[in-house]
Scaffold this active site. Sequence first.
Site, short mmCIF file in Angstrom:
data_model
loop_
_atom_site.label_atom_id
_atom_site.label_comp_id
_atom_site.label_asym_id
_atom_site.label_seq_id
_atom_site.Cartn_x
_atom_site.Cartn_y
_atom_site.Cartn_z
N HIS A 384 0.83 -1.20 0.00
CA HIS A 384 0.00 0.00 0.00
C HIS A 384 0.87 1.26 0.00
CE1 HIS A 384 -3.32 -2.68 0.94
NE2 HIS A 384 -2.63 -3.14 1.97
N HIS A 417 -10.06 14.27 -3.07
CA HIS A 417 -11.41 14.58 -3.56
C HIS A 417 -12.37 14.84 -2.41
CE1 HIS A 417 -15.48 13.55 -5.04
NE2 HIS A 417 -15.08 14.11 -6.17
#
Length: 493
Positions: A384, A417
């Site tokens: 990750h 976002h």
Amino acid sequence: MPQAQGSVKLKCAKLGYQYVVNHFLTCLLLPTMAMVFVQAIQLGPEEISNLWNSIQFDSTKTVCSSFVVILVSILYIMSRPRGVYLVDYACYKPPLSLRVPFSIFMEHSRIILGSEPKSVEFQMKILERSGLGEDTCLPPAIHYIPPAPNMDTAREEAEMVIFSVMDALFKKTEVKPKDIDFLIVNCSLFSPTPSLSAMVVNKYKMRDNIKSYNLSGMGCSAGLISIDLARDLLQVHPKSIAVVVSTEIITPNYYRGKDRSMLLPNCLFRMGAAAILLSNKWWADQRRAKYKLLHTVRTHKGSNDKSYNCVYETEDSEGKTGISLSKDLMAIAGEALKSNITSLGPLVLPPSEQLLFLLSLIGRKVFNTKLKPYIPDFKQAFEHFCIHAGGRAVIDELQKNLQLSAEHVEASRMTLHRFGNTSSSSLWYELSYLEAKGRMKKGDRIWQIAFGSGFKCNSAVWKCNKTIKTPSDGPWSDCIHKYPVYIPEIVKL
């Protein structure tokens, strides 16, 4: 068809090379052990008996050897650095009343900068390409027309975000404020007196002998600097707990002028904060801890004038204070990243990647300096990636340079976002996104990487201590089902 076959053969050859180099000792030992075994089964009973009798055991030597082995083992265990564990963390979730949709942001810009239509148009272009969504939030004082920032409203924002994440952290971990040994608060642009760390100590009535630290002026990478400081403290002081608070207070730093290089932060920065509980009590906290800290690597390019000045707090021609961002920012960030991964690579990369990087380096130094440097495949070292959500350009550049897939940078893009650039706390929103998606499994390795003024590039490497269940609370609890979302290159306003 021939091209596809060639591609498959090349992929198989690469996988074979990686396996052989990464398991070199195993490949070497297996044939050796097989040869010893074949030789042993060829011996008769009488030869085996003679071989056993030829081995002489001296009790004095045996006792001395055992004592030396035990002593060396004890010294090794005592000299090892203490493990540092991340027990849990909490991220601030702003109320819906503080949302700043594009329409409201632009309406405020047109009113505040009514005499500067070019500045308004510039902000609109930045916002259209920013990668931010409609749910990002700004503090109450910025919602006024005109904005009403002052010391009181800045303190109110600080109390709102910091106390919220501290309350959530204490509830999650069931740790009492008086159990905390070290407190580290980082906030780059708001540094009041008394300090923010003193504010926390006062609010929660912490112990008189708590060691508190307040870091300011260190930019978006200050969160990992705080983690590095906490690690150093925990490795020196046994049986201790540290809390790190990372935030950026927006209220006093909202630019109200017309300089374009200073208007850019207005479009990107939003409210956010995170509180992280770290411990070195392996017998008490190792089992319940989410992650173990493996490495921290810090890179500082401040000796270079361009690097030093690329993110700079200053006044414009009208005396209005703001943060100026240089056009060279991305190039400087790229250089800082190269220096950082050069130090990080040997700590995390498998031997196959280190060998290729070394051969590339030798080839460029000895034979041809025009050869492109080999970029190690960090996907072999990490499952990750948490890249600081500083802006769309930052994420795009790192995805390109590190050859990452869309899924690898999904957490960063979705954090930008949903929450915008929350500065040093953005990495924890990204980690929370991965947990909310149920992707964090035991043994997974995570690379957090952030950039900050000065100019700095800092990395932290974590290992997941247990498979983490999808949390029922947290900043993504009410919207994770909507993500990932498609983010167009340009959102027409």
